[in-house]
Design a protein around this motif. Sequence first.
Motif, PDB file in Angstrom:
ATOM      1  N   GLY A 169      -5.213  -0.060   5.819  1.00 44.11           N
ATOM      2  CA  GLY A 169      -4.608  -0.756   4.916  1.00 44.11           C
ATOM      3  C   GLY A 169      -4.843   0.107   3.526  1.00 44.11           C
ATOM      4  N   GLY A 184     -15.577  -9.063   9.449  1.00 42.27           N
ATOM      5  CA  GLY A 184     -14.057  -8.565   8.803  1.00 42.27           C
ATOM      6  C   GLY A 184     -14.273  -7.948   7.527  1.00 42.27           C
ATOM      7  N   GLY A 235      -0.699  -2.833  -2.328  1.00 40.38           N
ATOM      8  CA  GLY A 235      -1.821  -3.791  -2.815  1.00 40.38           C
ATOM      9  C   GLY A 235      -2.454  -4.460  -1.815  1.00 40.38           C
ATOM     10  N   VAL A 236      -3.328  -5.260  -2.207  1.00 42.71           N
ATOM     11  CA  VAL A 236      -4.052  -5.960  -0.942  1.00 42.71           C
ATOM     12  C   VAL A 236      -3.094  -6.961  -0.329  1.00 42.71           C
ATOM     13  CG1 VAL A 236      -5.943  -7.806  -0.724  1.00 42.71           C
ATOM     14  CG2 VAL A 236      -5.904  -6.098  -2.606  1.00 42.71           C
ATOM     15  N   TYR A 237      -2.973  -6.878   0.852  1.00 41.30           N
ATOM     16  CA  TYR A 237      -2.112  -7.726   1.913  1.00 41.30           C
ATOM     17  C   TYR A 237      -0.605  -7.239   1.621  1.00 41.30           C
ATOM     18  CZ  TYR A 237      -6.173 -10.988   1.572  1.00 41.30           C
ATOM     19  OH  TYR A 237      -7.433 -11.483   1.501  1.00 41.30           O
ATOM     20  N   PHE A 290       5.155  -2.740   9.246  1.00 42.85           N
ATOM     21  CA  PHE A 290       4.085  -2.313   9.941  1.00 42.85           C
ATOM     22  C   PHE A 290       4.450  -2.146  11.572  1.00 42.85           C
ATOM     23  CE2 PHE A 290       2.366  -5.014   6.669  1.00 42.85           C
ATOM     24  CZ  PHE A 290       1.294  -4.191   6.367  1.00 42.85           C
ATOM     25  N   SER A 339      -5.599  -1.080   0.371  1.00 44.02           N
ATOM     26  CA  SER A 339      -6.706  -1.708  -0.167  1.00 44.02           C
ATOM     27  C   SER A 339      -8.113  -1.391   0.677  1.00 44.02           C
ATOM     28  CB  SER A 339      -6.641  -3.238  -0.249  1.00 44.02           C
ATOM     29  OG  SER A 339      -7.816  -3.826  -0.462  1.00 44.02           O
ATOM     30  N   ALA A 340      -8.052  -1.320   1.894  1.00 38.86           N
ATOM     31  CA  ALA A 340      -9.344  -1.033   2.632  1.00 38.86           C
ATOM     32  C   ALA A 340      -9.686   0.229   2.518  1.00 38.86           C
ATOM     33  CB  ALA A 340      -8.790  -1.233   4.207  1.00 38.86           C
ATOM     34  N   ASN A 385       1.460  -0.329   0.970  1.00 41.41           N
ATOM     35  CA  ASN A 385       2.260  -1.287   0.619  1.00 41.41           C
ATOM     36  C   ASN A 385       1.952  -1.920  -0.950  1.00 41.41           C
ATOM     37  OD1 ASN A 385       0.209  -2.914   1.344  1.00 41.41           O
ATOM     38  ND2 ASN A 385       1.224  -4.132   2.813  1.00 41.41           N
ATOM     39  N   PHE A 391     -12.139   1.229  -0.386  1.00 45.57           N
ATOM     40  CA  PHE A 391     -13.468   0.985  -0.548  1.00 45.57           C
ATOM     41  C   PHE A 391     -14.355   2.294  -0.074  1.00 45.57           C
ATOM     42  CE2 PHE A 391     -13.999  -3.694  -0.408  1.00 45.57           C
ATOM     43  CZ  PHE A 391     -12.676  -3.966  -0.528  1.00 45.57           C
ATOM     44  N   MET A 409     -14.310  -4.866   4.818  1.00 45.84           N
ATOM     45  CA  MET A 409     -13.684  -3.712   4.243  1.00 45.84           C
ATOM     46  C   MET A 409     -14.748  -2.787   3.925  1.00 45.84           C
ATOM     47  SD  MET A 409     -10.369  -4.574   4.618  1.00 45.84           S
ATOM     48  CE  MET A 409     -10.747  -5.628   5.872  1.00 45.84           C
ATOM     49  N   GLY A 428      -8.325  -3.306   7.193  1.00 48.83           N
ATOM     50  CA  GLY A 428      -7.068  -3.854   6.430  1.00 48.83           C
ATOM     51  C   GLY A 428      -7.168  -5.309   6.936  1.00 48.83           C
ATOM     52  N   ALA A 429      -5.837  -5.976   6.455  1.00 51.96           N
ATOM     53  CA  ALA A 429      -5.801  -7.417   6.917  1.00 51.96           C
ATOM     54  C   ALA A 429      -4.369  -7.280   8.088  1.00 51.96           C
ATOM     55  CB  ALA A 429      -5.198  -8.225   5.887  1.00 51.96           C
ATOM     56  N   ASN A 430      -3.249  -7.302   7.432  1.00 49.38           N
ATOM     57  CA  ASN A 430      -2.206  -7.062   8.301  1.00 49.38           C
ATOM     58  C   ASN A 430      -2.145  -5.807   9.175  1.00 49.38           C
ATOM     59  OD1 ASN A 430      -0.022  -9.050   7.507  1.00 49.38           O
ATOM     60  ND2 ASN A 430      -0.593  -8.332   5.449  1.00 49.38           N
TER      61      ASN A 430
HETATM   62  C1  TPW Z   1     -16.366  -6.039   1.678  1.00 48.05           C
HETATM   63  C2  TPW Z   1     -11.580  -9.152   1.500  1.00 48.05           C
HETATM   64  C3  TPW Z   1     -10.120  -8.853   3.400  1.00 48.05           C
HETATM   65  S1  TPW Z   1      -8.637  -7.965   3.995  1.00 48.05           S
HETATM   66  C4  TPW Z   1      -8.550  -7.074   2.355  1.00 48.05           C
HETATM   67  C5  TPW Z   1      -9.508  -7.605   1.454  1.00 48.05           C
HETATM   68  C6  TPW Z   1      -9.888  -7.027   0.256  1.00 48.05           C
HETATM   69  C7  TPW Z   1      -7.623  -5.758   2.149  1.00 48.05           C
HETATM   70  C8  TPW Z   1      -6.124  -6.295   2.648  1.00 48.05           C
HETATM   71  O1  TPW Z   1      -5.212  -5.229   1.958  1.00 48.05           O
HETATM   72  P1  TPW Z   1      -4.977  -3.876   2.765  1.00 48.05           P
HETATM   73  O2  TPW Z   1      -4.263  -4.413   4.269  1.00 48.05           O
HETATM   74  O3  TPW Z   1      -6.137  -3.210   3.409  1.00 48.05           O
HETATM   75  O4  TPW Z   1      -3.970  -3.154   1.916  1.00 48.05           O
HETATM   76  P2  TPW Z   1      -2.849  -4.995   4.671  1.00 48.05           P
HETATM   77  O5  TPW Z   1      -2.478  -4.425   5.768  1.00 48.05           O
HETATM   78  O6  TPW Z   1      -2.960  -6.397   4.627  1.00 48.05           O
HETATM   79  O7  TPW Z   1      -1.803  -4.602   3.452  1.00 48.05           O
HETATM   80  N1  TPW Z   1     -14.164  -7.279   0.273  1.00 48.05           N
HETATM   81  C9  TPW Z   1     -14.900  -6.908   1.510  1.00 48.05           C
HETATM   82  N2  TPW Z   1     -14.519  -7.306   2.797  1.00 48.05           N
HETATM   83  C10 TPW Z   1     -13.339  -8.029   2.763  1.00 48.05           C
HETATM   84  N3  TPW Z   1     -13.049  -8.684   3.873  1.00 48.05           N
HETATM   85  C11 TPW Z   1     -12.675  -8.370   1.541  1.00 48.05           C
HETATM   86  C12 TPW Z   1     -13.240  -8.010   0.327  1.00 48.05           C
HETATM   87  C13 TPW Z   1     -10.162  -8.478   2.263  1.00 48.05           C
END
Ligand code: TPW
Length: 570
Positions: free
Chosen positions: A453, A428, A483-485, A379, A455-456, A481, A459, A430, A402-404
């Motif tokens: 992210g 928060g 996946g989710v997180y 990151f 995952s993000a 990366n 959507f 997505m 995203g998260a991270n």
């Molecule tokens: C509408 C729960 C919080 S963060 C996230 C989810 C599914 C995705 C994290 O993975 P990403 O990011 O995007 O690949 P990264 O950098 O950590 O690899 N549904 C809704 N809102 C939320 N917040 C979620 C599920 C969630």
Amino acid sequence: MTTTSATPEQTDGFHLVLDALKLNGLETIYALPGIPITDLTRMAQREGLRVISFRHEQHAGNAAAAAGYLTGKPGICLTVSAPGFLNGLTALANATTNCFPMILISGSSEREIVDLQQGDYEEMDQLAIAKPLCKAAYRVLHAEDIGVGIARAIRSAVSGRPGGVYLDLPAKLFAQTMDAVKGKHSLIKVVDPAPKQLPAPEAVQRALDLLKTAKRPLILLGKGASYARADEEVRALVEKTGIPYLPMSMAKGLLPDTHDQSASAARSYVLEQADVVVLVGARLNWLLSHGKGKTWGAANGPKKFIQIDISPTEMDSNVAIEAPVVGDIGSCVAALNAGIGSNWAKPPSDWTGAIAERKDKNLTKMAETLAKNPAPMNFHSALNVVRNIVKARPDAIVVNEGANTLDFTRSIVDMYEPRKRLDVGTWGIMGIGMGFSVAAAVETGKPVIAIEGDSAFGFSGMEVETICRYNLPVCVVVFNNNGVYKGTDVNPLGGDVAPTVFVKGARYDLMMQAFGGVGVTATTPAELDKAMNEALASGKPTLINAIIDETAGTESGRITSLNPAAALKK
Ligand code: TPW
Ligand code: ADP
């Protein structure tokens, strides 16, 4: 009133809706056509309104919400009935939660059939469902009331604390006709839709008196302050008082993150140590640990709060507010500034000095981390590129989810101008990515950089077609990366992959190529830098599939502690 089609001397529901929007300067509609609003979208385009047509209503709704935040006028989202309405509702609720003004207009079935539950095409009691999820909800049954309905929707969305409004328009309304002159006179041009709300002089004095007693004052800027467009007043408050400040995520750039008085790089220290905190358009919700506990140095005794907010009931929502200043931020901050003369005592130097020391230490540490160049990218090394690009293009709008990916972008990528950062906000949530990006490009004409992210991105990923269709200057960077997180979870029983894991090595770049945009894979900072620069120079829709180490990052980013299982581990 009849239900036959309009003659030259007559107008109809379709045109009255469009004329009312135009009369109020609402000329862009974020929509998804279908019965009963297909013709409304066609006529809107014919009448010179801009119709941005989406692939899913949630993203049209998110676009309207972002448009509301960016312009201060309610963003308009238009959907079909029942399922289309429900798809838009998440965005409406999210807009309300974030205090963004928008109006969700949905076509609906006739009351007679809905109320007897006789089973119409896409039948649903939409008004009743929308009501608890937004600031206000209205239905118009007669063509002559369209002007009033739209005026009420506009006022509800932007006055006081802004939010989402639902406007229910039954199918038959559109075909109702009335005398064109009477129709014209029935429309309302809303005068002063978001009136100033002046704070009481004694509230201002109480706040100033408290601020004078502070030994370790802190100003906290929230997205309400960005929304208020009181940029000069806010800057003057910070600079005249010399008080260190912290921006919340979407308030970054209200003053440049590189400002001397920014305490972002010493965030934990200032939250813990401050004795008097001035909240400017920021709620003491979960994002600020409810104003309590270890984050706020509870061991040092309670803090004193001055809170500036347009909503009187926000006061004491989590902790006692010593000095509430209720009014619009522009007026409140101006009134405070008027009471701050040139003889105002700046904060003690042991406070500002201690902050500067921590800032230096943390910024040096950050610079060392950013300078590393691991393979694969992590990151930090990827965001170092984004950081430099945004520094060179401070006018670009950054969309981030995203998260991270969210947490690291927020802390690493400095913002320099107000209202240039749009993100997951109060929930928060997505899924805001592509909707916010479309609106940012459409409303401002500026380049948009969406840091997503993987995952993000999923959507709202289908809206890359929308971005290509309207040829918008959006550069999406997917931090892939797997996946989710992270992408490393394993199902201990074998069989299906773990719930957080995606297809390895997915080619998100091909999605953009599929619709005629530019799709590139970047495996190094140099490749990412080249691709982003090309995207900004060309303005072409671009998706960069940035390959990130699948072991980097943490579960839920910085909010791991909110996972219920974290309590079991304690
Ligand atoms: C509408 C729960 C919080 S963060 C996230 C989810 C599914 C995705 C994290 O993975 P990403 O990011 O995007 O690949 P990264 O950098 O950590 O690899 N549904 C809704 N809102 C939320 N917040 C979620 C599920 C969630
Ligand atoms: P953040 O998430 O950045 O901390 P919040 O969304 O929690 O910000 O808080 C924004 C606050 O700003 C809300 O309480 C809202 O009532 C307030 N607000 C929005 N616009 C204005 C305005 N023009 N004047 C005063 N307060 C405002």
